[in-house]
Design an enzyme around this catalytic site. Sequence first.
Site, PDB file in Angstrom:
ATOM      1  CG  ASP A   8       3.271  49.531  67.590  1.00  0.00           C
ATOM      2  OD1 ASP A   8       3.851  50.160  66.527  1.00  0.00           O
ATOM      3  OD2 ASP A   8       4.000  49.767  68.626  1.00  0.00           O
ATOM      4  CG  HIS A  25       3.599  51.284  56.993  1.00  0.00           C
ATOM      5  ND1 HIS A  25       3.258  51.165  58.205  1.00  0.00           N
ATOM      6  CD2 HIS A  25       4.817  52.172  56.778  1.00  0.00           C
ATOM      7  CE1 HIS A  25       4.144  52.146  58.952  1.00  0.00           C
ATOM      8  NE2 HIS A  25       5.098  52.692  58.157  1.00  0.00           N
ATOM      9  CG  LEU A 119     -17.576  47.528  61.549  1.00  0.00           C
ATOM     10  CD1 LEU A 119     -17.696  47.019  63.131  1.00  0.00           C
ATOM     11  CD2 LEU A 119     -16.464  46.744  60.672  1.00  0.00           C
TER      12      LEU A 119
HETATM   13  C1  FPP Z   1       2.667  51.556  63.522  1.00  0.00           C
HETATM   14  O1  FPP Z   1       3.491  50.797  63.039  1.00  0.00           O
HETATM   15  C2  FPP Z   1       1.907  51.629  62.482  1.00  0.00           C
HETATM   16  C3  FPP Z   1       1.608  52.931  61.718  1.00  0.00           C
HETATM   17  C4  FPP Z   1       1.956  54.162  62.064  1.00  0.00           C
HETATM   18  C5  FPP Z   1       0.674  52.991  60.513  1.00  0.00           C
HETATM   19  C6  FPP Z   1      -0.589  52.125  60.423  1.00  0.00           C
HETATM   20  C7  FPP Z   1      -1.109  51.952  59.174  1.00  0.00           C
HETATM   21  C8  FPP Z   1      -1.348  50.884  58.796  1.00  0.00           C
HETATM   22  C9  FPP Z   1      -1.672  49.649  59.504  1.00  0.00           C
HETATM   23  C10 FPP Z   1      -1.680  50.773  57.300  1.00  0.00           C
HETATM   24  C11 FPP Z   1      -3.036  51.241  56.572  1.00  0.00           C
HETATM   25  C12 FPP Z   1      -4.204  51.529  57.236  1.00  0.00           C
HETATM   26  C13 FPP Z   1      -5.433  51.814  56.879  1.00  0.00           C
HETATM   27  C14 FPP Z   1      -6.457  52.213  57.569  1.00  0.00           C
HETATM   28  C15 FPP Z   1      -5.540  51.437  55.265  1.00  0.00           C
HETATM   29  P1  FPP Z   1       5.178  51.154  63.230  1.00  0.00           P
HETATM   30  O2  FPP Z   1       5.703  51.650  61.899  1.00  0.00           O
HETATM   31  O3  FPP Z   1       5.328  52.191  64.301  1.00  0.00           O
HETATM   32  O4  FPP Z   1       6.021  50.095  63.754  1.00  0.00           O
HETATM   33  P2  FPP Z   1       7.346  49.927  64.612  1.00  0.00           P
HETATM   34  O5  FPP Z   1       7.094  50.311  66.011  1.00  0.00           O
HETATM   35  O6  FPP Z   1       7.605  48.455  64.401  1.00  0.00           O
HETATM   36  O7  FPP Z   1       8.287  50.942  63.917  1.00  0.00           O
END
Ligand code: FPP
Length: 242
Positions: A8, A25, A119
């Site tokens: 997150d 991201h 893994l």
């Molecule tokens: C939450 O942060 C994150 C996500 C919804 C996306 C997670 C994806 C990645 C880490 C990228 C790539 C993953 C792979 C497996 C290649 P948020 O956007 O909700 O953050 P915020 O709460 O600060 O808005």
Amino acid sequence: MHLGIIMDGNGRWAVQRRLPRAFGHKRGASRVTEIVRICPDLNIKTLTLYAFSTENWQRAAHEVASLMKLFRGYLQNKFIELVENNVKVVFLGDTKPIERDIVLQMRKLEKATCNNDGLTLNIALNYSGRDEIIRVAKKIAKDCKSEILKIEDISDNLFQKYLDTKNQTDPDLIIRTAGNQRISNFLLWQIAYSELYFTETTWPDFSPEILKNILEVCKNRIRTYGTTSKKEKLIKSLNLNL
Ligand code: FPP
């Protein structure tokens, strides 16, 4: 043995730097690569990453599109590395709403890595714990209706065999980055006895070093799975006088 991560804070990381959320991201995806690489050195056998929840479709269309582009890129660019590093990739979640070419890449990667025994990397994509439990309930009901199963056969053990994480151990530890202390529909069945760890660090700032420190802190936690005898035995064996 099994670590789950709720990644997150990508959005906040980007906003704090006056960058578009997609940059957060993108940086988050680089962290995924680093953490996957370090897991074998830390004796982690299974890593489960919450990449996209069933609720994430409700985000702005351009953000969803940028995430899908990122997953597509990850699947193409990391294919050889994952195969060669002996990583077994398993996708958790319902693939139905995901674009066809991405699903084909996911299946190709699962097939190419299915015999790897290093893994196990679970990537939860269009996943939610409640959705998984409902899918399991439907499959079990269907198998009962067609007499493959009897109602009496339904048990904790049997239910586990219908989950997306079938035949895997449950997570020992769940880490959530970026400060919020909630589970947000992640692995609801599997985390019954998992330890939880919440860190203020956002996912784009997370690093192997931070992971090592968290594991160091958590390794001393005593897990009793609801029993006291185990705890007492352990305390006795540690010669602690409480
Ligand atoms: C939450 O942060 C994150 C996500 C919804 C996306 C997670 C994806 C990645 C880490 C990228 C790539 C993953 C792979 C497996 C290649 P948020 O956007 O909700 O953050 P915020 O709460 O600060 O808005």
